[in-house]
Design a protein around this motif. Structure first.
Motif, PDB file in Angstrom:
ATOM      1  N   UNK A  61       0.834  -1.082  -0.086  1.00 15.63           N
ATOM      2  CA  UNK A  61       0.077   0.091  -0.051  1.00 15.63           C
ATOM      3  C   UNK A  61       0.926   1.079   0.029  1.00 15.63           C
ATOM      4  N   UNK A  62       0.582   2.206  -0.850  1.00 16.11           N
ATOM      5  CA  UNK A  62       1.336   3.522  -0.819  1.00 16.11           C
ATOM      6  C   UNK A  62       0.703   4.628   0.445  1.00 16.11           C
ATOM      7  N   UNK A  63       1.702   4.940   1.066  1.00 18.62           N
ATOM      8  CA  UNK A  63       1.476   5.890   1.982  1.00 18.62           C
ATOM      9  C   UNK A  63       2.016   7.283   2.047  1.00 18.62           C
ATOM     10  N   UNK A  64       1.426   8.314   1.886  1.00 17.99           N
ATOM     11  CA  UNK A  64       1.929   9.565   1.633  1.00 17.99           C
ATOM     12  C   UNK A  64       2.124  10.301   2.978  1.00 17.99           C
ATOM     13  N   UNK A  65       3.084  11.262   2.948  1.00 16.55           N
ATOM     14  CA  UNK A  65       3.230  12.112   4.014  1.00 16.55           C
ATOM     15  C   UNK A  65       3.378  13.471   3.540  1.00 16.55           C
ATOM     16  N   UNK A  66       2.613  14.515   4.428  1.00 18.87           N
ATOM     17  CA  UNK A  66       2.880  15.951   4.016  1.00 18.87           C
ATOM     18  C   UNK A  66       3.394  16.333   5.441  1.00 18.87           C
ATOM     19  N   UNK A  67       4.628  16.943   5.552  1.00 14.17           N
ATOM     20  CA  UNK A  67       5.088  17.370   6.901  1.00 14.17           C
ATOM     21  C   UNK A  67       5.482  18.827   6.572  1.00 14.17           C
ATOM     22  N   UNK A  68       4.783  19.456   7.191  1.00 16.14           N
ATOM     23  CA  UNK A  68       4.967  21.283   7.102  1.00 16.14           C
ATOM     24  C   UNK A  68       5.854  21.614   8.332  1.00 16.14           C
ATOM     25  N   UNK A  69       6.821  22.159   8.093  1.00 21.73           N
ATOM     26  CA  UNK A  69       7.724  22.955   9.047  1.00 21.73           C
ATOM     27  C   UNK A  69       7.258  24.304   9.582  1.00 21.73           C
ATOM     28  N   UNK A  70       6.902  23.957  10.686  1.00 20.37           N
ATOM     29  CA  UNK A  70       6.165  25.301  11.570  1.00 20.37           C
ATOM     30  C   UNK A  70       7.025  25.656  12.431  1.00 20.37           C
ATOM     31  N   UNK A  71       6.793  26.234  13.485  1.00 19.47           N
ATOM     32  CA  UNK A  71       7.424  26.721  14.520  1.00 19.47           C
ATOM     33  C   UNK A  71       6.325  26.930  16.223  1.00 19.47           C
ATOM     34  N   UNK A  72       6.680  26.707  17.265  1.00 24.64           N
ATOM     35  CA  UNK A  72       6.024  27.005  18.268  1.00 24.64           C
ATOM     36  C   UNK A  72       5.467  28.555  18.501  1.00 24.64           C
ATOM     37  N   UNK A  73       6.035  29.386  17.599  1.00 24.46           N
ATOM     38  CA  UNK A  73       5.499  30.738  17.400  1.00 24.46           C
ATOM     39  C   UNK A  73       4.258  30.723  16.610  1.00 24.46           C
ATOM     40  N   UNK A  74       3.780  29.521  16.117  1.00 22.78           N
ATOM     41  CA  UNK A  74       2.543  29.500  15.233  1.00 22.78           C
ATOM     42  C   UNK A  74       1.447  29.001  15.970  1.00 22.78           C
TER      43      UNK A  74
END
Length: 92
Positions: A1-14
């Motif tokens: 099974x194909x698994x996708x991931x979106x990882x957004x680089x955020x900050x605790x300031x968000x």
């Protein structure tokens, strides 16, 4: 099974929760444009996690350092819609 991931680089300031907490160590670190951008990115994370909830794609917001971001990208046990730093979940 194909698994996708979106990882957004955020900050605790968000984190709106942390921004409103006078006890938070970075409470007086005010950078409006940066904070607004990272808060918007976190909102997109929540929206995409909801839109993709019926798929094998997970969506996560993480705070650097880089090796932590990479570890999250490869972690197959992630729950979609999380906001994390290396110490664990952060409040939105």
């Amino acid at each position: 099974m194909t698994v996708g991931r979106i990882v957004n680089v955020s900050s605790s300031l968000g984190s709106l929760t942390l921004q409103n907490d006078p006890q938070w160590p970075s409470y007086h670190h005010v950078v409006p444009a940066y904070q607004a951008l990272k808060t918007a990115l976190n909102a997109l994370t929540v929206a995409f996690a909801t839109l993709l909830s019926d798929t094998t794609i997970t969506v996560t917001s993480v705070c650097p350092p880089g090796e932590f971001v990479a570890r999250i990208a490869w972690d197959t046990d992630r729950v979609t819609g999380e906001f994390l730093d290396r110490d664990g979940p952060l409040p939105w």
